[in-house]
Design a protein around this motif. Sequence first.
Motif, short mmCIF file in Angstrom:
data_model
loop_
_atom_site.label_atom_id
_atom_site.label_comp_id
_atom_site.label_asym_id
_atom_site.label_seq_id
_atom_site.Cartn_x
_atom_site.Cartn_y
_atom_site.Cartn_z
N VAL A 1 0.90 -1.16 -0.10
CA VAL A 1 0.04 0.01 -0.20
C VAL A 1 0.78 1.19 0.01
O VAL A 1 0.62 2.18 -0.78
CB VAL A 1 -0.91 0.01 1.22
N VAL A 2 1.94 1.34 0.86
CA VAL A 2 2.75 2.48 0.76
C VAL A 2 3.75 2.50 -0.31
O VAL A 2 3.89 3.82 -0.85
CB VAL A 2 3.66 2.14 2.17
N LEU A 3 4.13 1.26 -1.04
CA LEU A 3 5.06 1.46 -1.96
C LEU A 3 4.37 1.58 -3.46
O LEU A 3 4.88 2.16 -4.43
CB LEU A 3 5.79 0.15 -2.00
N HIS A 4 3.13 1.06 -3.47
CA HIS A 4 2.15 1.35 -4.65
C HIS A 4 0.75 1.87 -4.36
O HIS A 4 -0.14 1.28 -4.59
CB HIS A 4 2.30 -0.02 -5.26
N PRO A 5 0.75 3.28 -3.80
CA PRO A 5 -0.43 3.47 -3.66
C PRO A 5 -1.51 3.91 -4.71
O PRO A 5 -2.68 3.59 -4.49
CB PRO A 5 0.01 5.13 -2.91
N GLN A 6 -0.92 4.32 -6.06
CA GLN A 6 -1.84 4.59 -7.07
C GLN A 6 -2.53 3.29 -7.42
O GLN A 6 -3.58 3.21 -7.89
CB GLN A 6 -0.87 5.14 -7.98
N SER A 7 -1.72 2.11 -7.27
CA SER A 7 -2.22 0.85 -7.78
C SER A 7 -3.36 0.37 -6.85
O SER A 7 -4.35 -0.18 -7.26
CB SER A 7 -1.06 -0.14 -7.97
N VAL A 8 -3.08 0.74 -5.67
CA VAL A 8 -4.05 0.21 -4.62
C VAL A 8 -5.38 1.10 -4.79
O VAL A 8 -6.59 0.38 -4.60
CB VAL A 8 -3.43 0.23 -3.28
N LEU A 9 -5.08 2.70 -5.19
CA LEU A 9 -6.42 3.15 -5.25
C LEU A 9 -7.11 2.68 -6.40
O LEU A 9 -8.36 2.90 -6.41
CB LEU A 9 -5.88 4.55 -5.52
N GLY B 1 5.08 -6.29 -0.62
CA GLY B 1 6.04 -5.19 -0.87
C GLY B 1 7.37 -5.61 -1.29
O GLY B 1 8.47 -5.00 -1.34
N GLY B 2 7.29 -7.02 -1.55
CA GLY B 2 8.81 -7.57 -2.20
C GLY B 2 9.79 -7.26 -1.21
O GLY B 2 9.73 -7.43 0.04
N ARG C 1 11.42 -21.77 -18.98
CA ARG C 1 12.53 -21.83 -17.73
C ARG C 1 11.63 -21.51 -16.54
O ARG C 1 12.24 -21.92 -15.62
CB ARG C 1 13.03 -20.34 -18.09
N ASP C 2 10.24 -21.34 -16.47
CA ASP C 2 9.50 -21.13 -15.16
C ASP C 2 8.46 -21.32 -15.32
O ASP C 2 7.79 -20.72 -16.57
CB ASP C 2 9.98 -20.16 -14.21
N LYS C 3 7.47 -21.62 -14.42
CA LYS C 3 5.76 -21.39 -14.44
C LYS C 3 5.65 -20.72 -13.10
O LYS C 3 6.02 -21.00 -12.23
CB LYS C 3 5.60 -22.86 -14.56
N TYR C 4 4.58 -19.76 -13.26
CA TYR C 4 3.90 -19.34 -12.29
C TYR C 4 2.60 -19.17 -12.18
O TYR C 4 1.92 -18.81 -13.04
CB TYR C 4 4.55 -17.68 -12.15
N VAL C 5 1.97 -19.57 -11.06
CA VAL C 5 0.78 -19.71 -11.00
C VAL C 5 0.13 -18.64 -10.02
O VAL C 5 0.57 -18.69 -8.75
CB VAL C 5 0.01 -21.27 -10.51
N GLY C 6 -0.68 -17.79 -10.42
CA GLY C 6 -1.04 -16.62 -9.66
C GLY C 6 -0.65 -15.28 -10.28
O GLY C 6 -0.19 -15.23 -11.36
N PRO C 7 -1.50 -14.07 -9.81
CA PRO C 7 -1.04 -12.91 -10.40
C PRO C 7 0.22 -12.42 -10.19
O PRO C 7 0.95 -12.62 -9.05
CB PRO C 7 -2.13 -12.02 -9.58
N MET C 8 1.24 -11.92 -11.23
CA MET C 8 2.58 -11.69 -11.00
C MET C 8 2.62 -10.06 -10.96
O MET C 8 2.03 -9.43 -11.47
CB MET C 8 3.27 -11.96 -12.38
N SER C 9 3.21 -9.83 -9.95
CA SER C 9 4.06 -8.36 -10.02
C SER C 9 5.00 -7.72 -10.71
O SER C 9 5.44 -8.90 -11.25
CB SER C 9 4.06 -8.18 -8.22
N TYR C 10 5.33 -6.70 -10.81
CA TYR C 10 6.25 -6.08 -11.72
C TYR C 10 7.61 -6.71 -11.32
O TYR C 10 8.25 -7.06 -12.10
CB TYR C 10 6.25 -4.50 -11.54
N GLU C 11 7.85 -6.67 -9.90
CA GLU C 11 9.01 -7.21 -9.45
C GLU C 11 9.15 -8.57 -9.70
O GLU C 11 10.24 -9.32 -9.93
CB GLU C 11 8.91 -7.09 -7.78
#
Length: 413
Positions: free
Chosen positions: A59-67, A78-79, A393-403
């Motif tokens: 929330v603190v690091l990405h306030p605009q995305s949360v809004l 927060g990574g 090379r990899d698989k990810y299940v779930g929403p991915m963040s930028y990081e």
Amino acid sequence: MQFNSIIVQNENIYLLIGLLISYVMFYYGVRILKIERNIMDLIFNSFINGVLIWKLSYVVLHPQSVLQNPMNILYFNGGYVGIGIGILFIIIYTWLKIKKQNIPMDSYTRAVVPVYFGYFSAFVWIRVIEEPQNYPNILQAIVAVCFFILSSRFKSQKTLLQITIWFHLIQFEIALYKTKFVYAGIISKEVLVYISIIIIFLCISYWSEKQGRKKAAMDEKEGRRNVANNIALVAIILSLSITPILINQQETGRIVSPKTVMSNSFVSGKIGTNKGEVAPDFELRSISGNKVKLSDFRGKTVILNFWATWCPPCRAEIPEIQKFYEDKKNNNVEILAVNLTNSESSLNAVKEFVKDKGMTFTIVLDKKGETSNLYSIITIPTSYIIDKNGNIRDKYVGPMSYETMDRFITSIQ
């Protein structure tokens, strides 16, 4: 095919497992180590609050995305920055509580060190289960278990702090040889985390020894000599760890890990959807009507993402994907998003959604569900990380963040 939006996220799994481990370690401390209950309460509460702060730091690091989408709080954290904030809170919170409750530092250390190794062992073994072929992870897990057993047998605060420092030096050394964390002349965040933890425990060890000298009326000069010797020893070990890498960088112009050298053995040449296999090719129509093949993107690193407009986690990750694409599209990176059109209400609904969200990366329509079947998609979003040669090379299940995307892409480029 029926799809649901129940997401198996690594972060949420870790949270649940973290709570379970907390209870196990609490009773381990009380029943096995015979630690006072108030000390175990302090450890338990500091961990839970630290995890909550790590999670909510988004929330603190990405306030605009949360809004724009408050549901993002459920899917992202927060990574590494959030981890740092959480650790800082735990240190301050613990210090204040120790002072307020007059808890002896040696008693607290006697409890917290084995508990810490217990947490570390559990989480690293989860990573081993996720990637059983990742030998550095297996080595990390074995080392963690050994130190957990070792720390449970000692009561001296000085000995336990020294054990902790040695443990992180070994983990630091292992991390240096993991392709995922050391690459192209950049020291990774995991390596920096270990360096920070080592510094923290060196400071704690110094402070503890200083306090011990006061209580035992030890000779101050002798104490300083011991601290200087310890710091010198650490400096020597760190230099021995880093020197070979710096030499290699000087000779080749980049840092290379053993896993990078063996990257060719990672590829099996077999077509399939497992790591190391060649991603099955397919052809679909894009949202603009053009034919698009996965093989069209050979020579680029591709994030192959399966999604739908009705899926809440998919909605949450779309702004992250769009921002990542805008930043990386000129760096030989491509996003190929496969819409599960056979599960949508209508094609027009998909087009309107794409336009409304400003999605500019490549979107193709899986109208018959054949491609999702080909990749055995059960939950969405699911993403495959494919290298420039078409290997998974990899698989990810779930929403991915930028990081998360940046970590995956950087580790193979």
